[in-house]
Design a protein around this motif. Structure first.
Motif, PDB file in Angstrom:
ATOM      1  N   ILE A 115     -86.931 -15.258  63.467  1.00  0.00           N
ATOM      2  CA  ILE A 115     -87.235 -13.956  62.866  1.00  0.00           C
ATOM      3  C   ILE A 115     -86.071 -13.568  61.950  1.00  0.00           C
ATOM      4  CG2 ILE A 115     -87.715 -11.532  63.307  1.00  0.00           C
ATOM      5  CD1 ILE A 115     -88.625 -12.354  66.131  1.00  0.00           C
ATOM      6  N   GLU A 116     -86.383 -13.269  60.710  1.00  0.00           N
ATOM      7  CA  GLU A 116     -85.330 -12.861  59.773  1.00  0.00           C
ATOM      8  C   GLU A 116     -84.647 -11.597  60.277  1.00  0.00           C
ATOM      9  OE1 GLU A 116     -86.144 -11.047  55.745  1.00  0.00           O
ATOM     10  OE2 GLU A 116     -85.556 -13.071  55.153  1.00  0.00           O
ATOM     11  N   ASP A 129     -76.305 -11.563  58.209  1.00  0.00           N
ATOM     12  CA  ASP A 129     -77.463 -12.376  57.822  1.00  0.00           C
ATOM     13  C   ASP A 129     -77.745 -13.392  58.927  1.00  0.00           C
ATOM     14  OD1 ASP A 129     -79.406 -13.899  56.642  1.00  0.00           O
ATOM     15  OD2 ASP A 129     -78.179 -14.578  54.950  1.00  0.00           O
ATOM     16  N   GLY A 130     -78.849 -13.199  59.648  1.00  0.00           N
ATOM     17  CA  GLY A 130     -79.101 -14.084  60.770  1.00  0.00           C
ATOM     18  C   GLY A 130     -80.565 -14.261  61.096  1.00  0.00           C
ATOM     19  N   VAL A 131     -80.794 -14.922  62.215  1.00  0.00           N
ATOM     20  CA  VAL A 131     -82.147 -15.113  62.736  1.00  0.00           C
ATOM     21  C   VAL A 131     -82.160 -14.711  64.206  1.00  0.00           C
ATOM     22  CG1 VAL A 131     -82.848 -16.914  61.130  1.00  0.00           C
ATOM     23  CG2 VAL A 131     -81.699 -17.546  63.248  1.00  0.00           C
ATOM     24  N   ALA A 132     -83.285 -14.178  64.632  1.00  0.00           N
ATOM     25  CA  ALA A 132     -83.457 -13.769  66.026  1.00  0.00           C
ATOM     26  C   ALA A 132     -84.557 -14.614  66.668  1.00  0.00           C
ATOM     27  CB  ALA A 132     -83.831 -12.288  66.105  1.00  0.00           C
ATOM     28  N   ASN A 187     -78.408 -15.197  66.065  1.00  0.00           N
ATOM     29  CA  ASN A 187     -77.337 -16.016  65.502  1.00  0.00           C
ATOM     30  C   ASN A 187     -77.173 -15.620  64.039  1.00  0.00           C
ATOM     31  OD1 ASN A 187     -75.370 -18.142  65.819  1.00  0.00           O
ATOM     32  ND2 ASN A 187     -76.654 -19.378  64.474  1.00  0.00           N
ATOM     33  N   ALA A 188     -75.966 -15.193  63.666  1.00  0.00           N
ATOM     34  CA  ALA A 188     -75.824 -14.586  62.333  1.00  0.00           C
ATOM     35  C   ALA A 188     -74.476 -14.880  61.704  1.00  0.00           C
ATOM     36  CB  ALA A 188     -76.003 -13.070  62.441  1.00  0.00           C
ATOM     37  N   LYS A 189     -74.495 -14.871  60.376  1.00  0.00           N
ATOM     38  CA  LYS A 189     -73.268 -14.895  59.584  1.00  0.00           C
ATOM     39  C   LYS A 189     -72.894 -13.458  59.226  1.00  0.00           C
ATOM     40  CE  LYS A 189     -73.212 -19.398  57.237  1.00  0.00           C
ATOM     41  NZ  LYS A 189     -71.775 -19.647  57.404  1.00  0.00           N
ATOM     42  N   HIS A 190     -71.595 -13.168  59.289  1.00  0.00           N
ATOM     43  CA  HIS A 190     -71.095 -11.832  58.972  1.00  0.00           C
ATOM     44  C   HIS A 190     -70.279 -11.902  57.687  1.00  0.00           C
ATOM     45  CE1 HIS A 190     -71.837  -9.649  62.925  1.00  0.00           C
ATOM     46  NE2 HIS A 190     -72.253 -10.882  63.155  1.00  0.00           N
ATOM     47  N   TYR A 191     -70.728 -11.154  56.681  1.00  0.00           N
ATOM     48  CA  TYR A 191     -70.043 -11.218  55.399  1.00  0.00           C
ATOM     49  C   TYR A 191     -68.670 -10.547  55.434  1.00  0.00           C
ATOM     50  CZ  TYR A 191     -73.839 -13.466  52.913  1.00  0.00           C
ATOM     51  OH  TYR A 191     -74.763 -14.388  52.485  1.00  0.00           O
ATOM     52  N   CYS A 192     -68.420  -9.732  56.439  1.00  0.00           N
ATOM     53  CA  CYS A 192     -67.072  -9.172  56.583  1.00  0.00           C
ATOM     54  C   CYS A 192     -66.093 -10.252  57.029  1.00  0.00           C
ATOM     55  CB  CYS A 192     -67.064  -7.994  57.563  1.00  0.00           C
ATOM     56  SG  CYS A 192     -67.663  -8.394  59.207  1.00  0.00           S
TER      57      CYS A 192
END
Length: 231
Positions: A115-116, A129-132, A187-192
């Motif tokens: 899931i976006e 920016d991740g997926v669930a 699971n996500a990428k964090h732009y910070c």
């Protein structure tokens, strides 16, 4: 002669449209809150004020707001914040929940993968920016599959920390479905992390909230985590 009131009359239909349904109030009351205050501003008020503030910010940064590329940027940002990326702060945008009685007596795991999940870090206001992966074992109710995607999207569209977002999704599903057996993994990428500080563009962050059988039964837990690892 008495002056006429300058207050505009609001039609009953308009007033009714702004009344939050009791069902939504109950759902959100059972979800751990995002830190918020009631400021009494309408969405139009918020757009106007954010436009003013972003104009100041861009001027402080030294940008020329008379340039045809920048002239409407403060208004664009304000509308984006209020209507789109932070739409999850507005309870009136909570998605309609469609559940049906579990007359088929389905008692196995239901899993929705990939899931976006797009959100904003509340510490630096940069994207997450991740997926669930979301799963539940039905009790008396099952939910329309797209509604789970909409729940993830709604709570994502707030300034967030990933841990709270994970739990808000699980809280909502547990209440709506009246089942203790719910699991959420993000699971996500964090732009910070990617754009500032350590500037690590490769690492990801994983969070999980496992409840009921997903937490207490090793085989159920492993089956769910297997789904989380699938590409």
């Amino acid at each position: 002669m008495a002056k006429k009131s300058s207050k505009k009359k609001v039609s009953p239909k308009v007033e009714e449209a702004h009344v939050l349904p009791l069902s939504v109030k109950k759902i959100l009351a059972n979800v751990r809150p995002t830190p918020m205050i009631e400021n009494g501003l309408s969405n139009e008020d918020k757009i106007e004020k954010i436009t003013e503030k972003f104009t100041e910010i861009l001027e402080v940064l030294g940008l020329d707001l008379k340039d045809d590329s920048l002239i409407d940027t403060p208004k664009r940002i304000a509308k984006m914040y209020v209507n789109e990326v932070f739409g999850g702060l507005d309870p009136h945008k909570f998605p309609k929940m469609t559940v049906i009685e579990n007359t088929m007596k389905y008692d196995q795991m239901i899993v929705i993968q990939a899931i976006e999940c797009l959100s904003f870090c509340e510490h630096h206001f940069l994207p997450i920016d991740g997926v669930a992966t979301v799963a539940y074992i039905p009790n008396k109710k099952v939910i329309g599959l797209s509604k789970i995607n909409r729940i993830v999207q709604y709570f994502s569209r707030r300034p967030q920390v990933q841990e709270r977002l994970t739990k808000q999704i699980a809280d909502c599903l547990q209440y709506v479905l009246e089942t203790d057996h719910v699991a959420v993994h993000i699971n996500a990428k964090h732009y910070c992390v990617m754009m500032r500080g350590i500037e690590d563009t490769h690492s990801t962050t994983a969070t999980s909230d496992l409840r009921g059988h997903f937490k207490t039964l090793p085989e159920t837990r492993e089956e769910f985590l297997h789904h989380c690892r699938l590409k």
